[in-house]
Design an enzyme around this catalytic site. Structure first.
Site, PDB file in Angstrom:
ATOM      1  N   LEU A 133       3.777  -4.690 -12.911  1.00  0.00           N
ATOM      2  CA  LEU A 133       4.704  -4.409 -11.808  1.00  0.00           C
ATOM      3  C   LEU A 133       3.910  -3.793 -10.664  1.00  0.00           C
ATOM      4  O   LEU A 133       3.835  -2.588 -10.508  1.00  0.00           O
ATOM      5  CB  LEU A 133       5.808  -3.468 -12.292  1.00  0.00           C
ATOM      6  N   HIS A 134       3.251  -4.652  -9.873  1.00  0.00           N
ATOM      7  CA  HIS A 134       2.423  -4.185  -8.765  1.00  0.00           C
ATOM      8  C   HIS A 134       3.256  -4.092  -7.485  1.00  0.00           C
ATOM      9  O   HIS A 134       4.474  -4.254  -7.518  1.00  0.00           O
ATOM     10  CB  HIS A 134       1.186  -5.075  -8.598  1.00  0.00           C
ATOM     11  N   ALA A 135       2.623  -3.834  -6.369  1.00  0.00           N
ATOM     12  CA  ALA A 135       3.312  -3.482  -5.120  1.00  0.00           C
ATOM     13  C   ALA A 135       4.351  -4.496  -4.642  1.00  0.00           C
ATOM     14  O   ALA A 135       5.476  -4.121  -4.311  1.00  0.00           O
ATOM     15  CB  ALA A 135       2.292  -3.229  -4.018  1.00  0.00           C
ATOM     16  N   PRO A 187       6.120  -7.086  -6.192  1.00  0.00           N
ATOM     17  CA  PRO A 187       7.356  -7.176  -6.971  1.00  0.00           C
ATOM     18  C   PRO A 187       8.095  -5.843  -7.072  1.00  0.00           C
ATOM     19  O   PRO A 187       9.327  -5.827  -7.146  1.00  0.00           O
ATOM     20  CB  PRO A 187       6.909  -7.672  -8.344  1.00  0.00           C
ATOM     21  N   ALA A 188       7.368  -4.738  -7.045  1.00  0.00           N
ATOM     22  CA  ALA A 188       8.031  -3.433  -7.055  1.00  0.00           C
ATOM     23  C   ALA A 188       8.885  -3.279  -5.800  1.00  0.00           C
ATOM     24  O   ALA A 188      10.023  -2.793  -5.853  1.00  0.00           O
ATOM     25  CB  ALA A 188       7.007  -2.312  -7.151  1.00  0.00           C
TER      26      ALA A 188
END
Length: 88
Positions: free
Chosen positions: A14-16, A18-19
């Site tokens: 869950l990187h930037a 999609p977050a």
């Protein structure tokens, strides 16, 4: 209160990007929406909170929503997870 669990299947976790999509999915709702992972719970409306969890592939996350539009908020999160290819 409603809740649903997912397992993160994205290789990048869950990187930037999609977050941000998850945060944007719930910001318009009045319900309190939380994300729990690795024994910690954060407000899903906070990008910094979500990023602080460092969620990687294989992590089980639980989304909880509480409020007048809780079901719609949870459905929006589920759509975002599916659209972003984050989990199942």
């Amino acid at each position: 209160m409603v809740e649903k669990s997912f397992t993160i299947t994205s290789e990048a976790g869950l990187h930037a990007r999609p977050a941000t999509a998850l945060v944007n999915a719930v910001n318009s709702f009045t319900a309190d929406v939380n994300l729990e992972a690795n024994g910690r719970t954060v407000n899903l409306k906070s990008i910094m909170g979500v990023m602080s969890l460092g969620i990687s592939k294989g992590t089980k996350v639980t989304i909880t929503a509480s409020g007048s539009d809780e079901q719609a908020a949870l459905e929006a999160v589920e759509r975002a997870i599916t659209t972003e290819g984050l989990g199942e």
